[in-house]
Design an enzyme around this catalytic site. Sequence first.
Site, PDB file in Angstrom:
ATOM      1  N   LYS A  77      43.401  49.336  72.224  1.00  0.00           N
ATOM      2  CA  LYS A  77      42.225  49.005  73.060  1.00  0.00           C
ATOM      3  C   LYS A  77      42.580  48.384  74.415  1.00  0.00           C
ATOM      4  O   LYS A  77      41.867  48.587  75.386  1.00  0.00           O
ATOM      5  CB  LYS A  77      41.301  48.035  72.305  1.00  0.00           C
ATOM      6  CG  LYS A  77      40.535  48.662  71.158  1.00  0.00           C
ATOM      7  CD  LYS A  77      39.622  47.620  70.515  1.00  0.00           C
ATOM      8  CE  LYS A  77      38.807  48.203  69.403  1.00  0.00           C
ATOM      9  NZ  LYS A  77      37.818  47.257  68.862  1.00  0.00           N
TER      10      LYS A  77
ATOM     11  N   ASP B 279      31.511  46.958  71.584  1.00  0.00           N
ATOM     12  CA  ASP B 279      31.563  46.091  70.395  1.00  0.00           C
ATOM     13  C   ASP B 279      30.585  44.916  70.484  1.00  0.00           C
ATOM     14  O   ASP B 279      29.880  44.608  69.523  1.00  0.00           O
ATOM     15  CB  ASP B 279      32.983  45.529  70.212  1.00  0.00           C
ATOM     16  CG  ASP B 279      33.923  46.533  69.540  1.00  0.00           C
ATOM     17  OD1 ASP B 279      33.427  47.437  68.829  1.00  0.00           O
ATOM     18  OD2 ASP B 279      35.146  46.409  69.724  1.00  0.00           O
TER      19      ASP B 279
HETATM   20  P1  NAP Z   1      42.816  40.824  66.763  1.00  0.00           P
HETATM   21  O1  NAP Z   1      42.601  40.966  68.214  1.00  0.00           O
HETATM   22  O2  NAP Z   1      44.137  41.165  66.183  1.00  0.00           O
HETATM   23  O3  NAP Z   1      42.482  39.271  66.392  1.00  0.00           O
HETATM   24  C1  NAP Z   1      42.693  38.784  65.096  1.00  0.00           C
HETATM   25  C2  NAP Z   1      42.145  37.362  64.965  1.00  0.00           C
HETATM   26  O4  NAP Z   1      42.264  36.965  63.580  1.00  0.00           O
HETATM   27  C3  NAP Z   1      42.909  36.314  65.780  1.00  0.00           C
HETATM   28  O5  NAP Z   1      42.019  35.310  66.211  1.00  0.00           O
HETATM   29  C4  NAP Z   1      43.896  35.759  64.753  1.00  0.00           C
HETATM   30  O6  NAP Z   1      44.324  34.453  65.026  1.00  0.00           O
HETATM   31  C5  NAP Z   1      43.022  35.757  63.508  1.00  0.00           C
HETATM   32  N1  NAP Z   1      43.804  35.766  62.275  1.00  0.00           N
HETATM   33  C6  NAP Z   1      44.544  36.790  61.784  1.00  0.00           C
HETATM   34  N2  NAP Z   1      45.099  36.419  60.616  1.00  0.00           N
HETATM   35  C7  NAP Z   1      44.707  35.136  60.373  1.00  0.00           C
HETATM   36  C8  NAP Z   1      44.953  34.201  59.330  1.00  0.00           C
HETATM   37  N3  NAP Z   1      45.737  34.508  58.296  1.00  0.00           N
HETATM   38  N4  NAP Z   1      44.379  32.969  59.402  1.00  0.00           N
HETATM   39  C9  NAP Z   1      43.572  32.656  60.455  1.00  0.00           C
HETATM   40  N5  NAP Z   1      43.307  33.498  61.476  1.00  0.00           N
HETATM   41  C10 NAP Z   1      43.865  34.715  61.433  1.00  0.00           C
HETATM   42  O7  NAP Z   1      41.768  41.680  65.924  1.00  0.00           O
HETATM   43  P2  NAP Z   1      40.265  42.098  66.342  1.00  0.00           P
HETATM   44  O8  NAP Z   1      40.276  43.415  66.999  1.00  0.00           O
HETATM   45  O9  NAP Z   1      39.650  40.937  67.038  1.00  0.00           O
HETATM   46  O10 NAP Z   1      39.588  42.322  64.897  1.00  0.00           O
HETATM   47  C11 NAP Z   1      39.350  41.223  64.022  1.00  0.00           C
HETATM   48  C12 NAP Z   1      38.586  41.695  62.784  1.00  0.00           C
HETATM   49  O11 NAP Z   1      37.320  42.203  63.173  1.00  0.00           O
HETATM   50  C13 NAP Z   1      39.265  42.828  62.006  1.00  0.00           C
HETATM   51  O12 NAP Z   1      39.112  42.558  60.632  1.00  0.00           O
HETATM   52  C14 NAP Z   1      38.467  44.070  62.387  1.00  0.00           C
HETATM   53  O13 NAP Z   1      38.458  45.042  61.359  1.00  0.00           O
HETATM   54  C15 NAP Z   1      37.079  43.472  62.567  1.00  0.00           C
HETATM   55  N6  NAP Z   1      36.229  44.277  63.478  1.00  0.00           N
HETATM   56  C16 NAP Z   1      35.037  44.742  63.004  1.00  0.00           C
HETATM   57  C17 NAP Z   1      34.214  45.480  63.820  1.00  0.00           C
HETATM   58  C18 NAP Z   1      32.899  46.010  63.298  1.00  0.00           C
HETATM   59  O14 NAP Z   1      32.385  46.980  63.865  1.00  0.00           O
HETATM   60  N7  NAP Z   1      32.291  45.404  62.291  1.00  0.00           N
HETATM   61  C19 NAP Z   1      34.586  45.780  65.162  1.00  0.00           C
HETATM   62  C20 NAP Z   1      35.827  45.262  65.634  1.00  0.00           C
HETATM   63  C21 NAP Z   1      36.628  44.510  64.762  1.00  0.00           C
HETATM   64  P3  NAP Z   1      45.657  34.174  65.900  1.00  0.00           P
HETATM   65  O15 NAP Z   1      45.243  34.282  67.344  1.00  0.00           O
HETATM   66  O16 NAP Z   1      46.068  32.803  65.499  1.00  0.00           O
HETATM   67  O17 NAP Z   1      46.669  35.215  65.513  1.00  0.00           O
END
Ligand code: NAP
Length: 288
Positions: free
Chosen positions: A71, A107
């Site tokens: 992205k 999003d």
């Molecule tokens: P991302 O940019 O990789 O961000 C991940 C986030 O999760 C960061 O804040 C990270 O913290 C945190 N994290 C990961 N593992 C963790 C743990 N063990 N303990 C605490 N915090 C943790 O990912 P993203 O694109 O934002 O997506 C995040 C989630 O949203 C995913 O599950 C994705 O499938 C979902 N999502 C859903 C939709 C929908 O349409 N419903 C759309 C987009 C995304 P750090 O900064 O400390 O690493």
Amino acid sequence: MKITGRTKILGIFGYPVSHTLSPLMHNTALEANGLDMVYLPFEVSPDSIQAAAAGIKAINLSGVNITIPLKEMVMPFLDEVTDEARLIGAVNTVVNCSGKLIGYNTDGCGYTASLKRELGFNAKEKNLVILGAGGAARAIIAALAKEGAKNIVVANRTLQKAVSLAYEFKRYFPNLDISASNMDKGDLIKHLPKANLIVNTTSLGMDGRGEPEIPFEVVSKRHAIISDIVYKPLQTPFLKKAEWYKIKTHNGLGMLVEQGAVSFKLWTGTDMPKEIIYKTLKGYLGKG
Ligand code: NAP
């Protein structure tokens, strides 16, 4: 589905891409609307993103979704990116406008549309706590800030990321009171009692594993919503616990469908038949 020489092609670039529900969602919608278009998954490694972006023009794809981990990486290879996508720092939708590639991020507006549709929630003058500071958090915070949120606390495992996000967004939305926190219960307890919306945007809860540890006992049962954007499973451990505490909940399916509907409209000029899509995806995710 009948493919002819005139069929237009949409798709999704991701790495991996096998888990995505977008082909099911968009092909169902294209067929329901009687459009001569098809939506295909493309596995694109980060090394190939420049070539793949050029390929959109070369083979005349009408548009694509961009998913993890591409992205942010795709942005330099587009002709134009909306202000919102630039603030978010990520593009999830590309439209091929007569050979010009335009990048959008749907999003955040998908998320707020889902809250509105399901719970009639509007963020204007509200107090919000966002757990996580990744790409999805940035999109959601941008949309909630645009709607007029009063106060946003961004809590993240890596505090520095939340601090930078808050600083950046404060410059963009000067009237917004935005601050950073870590994820410790002791710190969260200060912010949760007045929160109207608490959103898990971390990847905790995916496939039913893990959950953000928050002190649910201080969350208002009357005024708060607990929301989780993870949609597999639909009822994450975080939402299960919120229900146990009798707090109103909101799952991630709505964001998936509503962000898809905005992309679909950009590509096809037609409205996604949402009722059909909600039913199809709920059935697929096991709650039909
Ligand atoms: P991302 O940019 O990789 O961000 C991940 C986030 O999760 C960061 O804040 C990270 O913290 C945190 N994290 C990961 N593992 C963790 C743990 N063990 N303990 C605490 N915090 C943790 O990912 P993203 O694109 O934002 O997506 C995040 C989630 O949203 C995913 O599950 C994705 O499938 C979902 N999502 C859903 C939709 C929908 O349409 N419903 C759309 C987009 C995304 P750090 O900064 O400390 O690493």
